[in-house]
Design a protein around this motif. Structure first.
Motif, PDB file in Angstrom:
ATOM      1  N   ALA A  68      50.569  41.121 -20.023  1.00  0.00           N
ATOM      2  CA  ALA A  68      51.847  40.924 -20.716  1.00  0.00           C
ATOM      3  C   ALA A  68      51.733  39.843 -21.788  1.00  0.00           C
ATOM      4  N   SER A  69      50.994  38.769 -21.499  1.00  0.00           N
ATOM      5  CA  SER A  69      50.852  37.701 -22.501  1.00  0.00           C
ATOM      6  C   SER A  69      50.067  38.196 -23.714  1.00  0.00           C
ATOM      7  N   ILE A  70      49.087  39.075 -23.488  1.00  0.00           N
ATOM      8  CA  ILE A  70      48.335  39.639 -24.619  1.00  0.00           C
ATOM      9  C   ILE A  70      49.249  40.526 -25.463  1.00  0.00           C
ATOM     10  N   VAL A  71      50.046  41.356 -24.803  1.00  0.00           N
ATOM     11  CA  VAL A  71      50.962  42.237 -25.532  1.00  0.00           C
ATOM     12  C   VAL A  71      51.989  41.411 -26.307  1.00  0.00           C
ATOM     13  N   ARG A  72      52.495  40.342 -25.684  1.00  0.00           N
ATOM     14  CA  ARG A  72      53.452  39.458 -26.360  1.00  0.00           C
ATOM     15  C   ARG A  72      52.836  38.852 -27.625  1.00  0.00           C
TER      16      ARG A  72
END
Length: 161
Positions: A83-87
């Motif tokens: 999720a942090s990468i996608v964000r």
């Protein structure tokens, strides 16, 4: 030593060829063909394989008394990590830093998987090449002032004094 803490947060990269090869070996042991396994099941097998070895390595590091924040370790397969990468990808895109370009995707036909650049091995290649050093005349050096500076500082490598 300077009064600052730098905690060690252990982490594991859970994607890549070593995990895929480990799962393929398990499938071979079970006499199953990788191409017949549904992708969702194959991905779960990879997650299970990675989790198994994370736990083994974590236990071994703790037995060696490696101090780390073991309760807050990270793994690239964790939903919060993804999720942090996608964000961040979204922020990068919103800021206009993404562009479409061409870059090869290295593919291993034997393992039927994409390879990271670090996994590419090239065979040694002998190539017929020759290096020739020519003296440059003062007239030639006059056209290239930067070479003249180098020739003066390095004892007339590029020309005769």
């Amino acid at each position: 030593m300077s009064g600052y803490e730098s905690p060690y947060v252990p982490g594991w990269d859970c994607h890549g060829l070593p995990i895929e090869l480990g799962v393929e070996k398990q499938l071979l042991d079970q006499k199953r063909d990788k191409s017949s396994v549904p992708i969702v099941e194959l991905r779960q097998m990879c997650r299970d394989y990675a989790t198994k070895y994370i736990n083994i390595q974590k236990e071994q590091f703790q037995r060696l008394e490696v101090f780390g924040d073991w309760d807050n370790r990270y793994a690239t397969m964790d939903a919060s990590y993804v999720a942090s990468i996608v964000r961040e990808l979204g922020r990068t895109s919103k800021a206009g830093y993404l562009y479409k370009g061409n870059k090869p995707v290295y593919w291993c036909p034997t393992d039927a998987t994409a390879l990271a650049e670090a996994e590419i091995e090239y065979a040694d290649k002998k190539s017929p090449s020759i290096y020739v050093k020519f003296d440059l005349s003062k007239e030639a050096l006059a056209h290239f002032p930067e070479l003249k500076k180098i020739s003066e500082s390095e004892g007339a490598i590029f020309g005769r004094p």
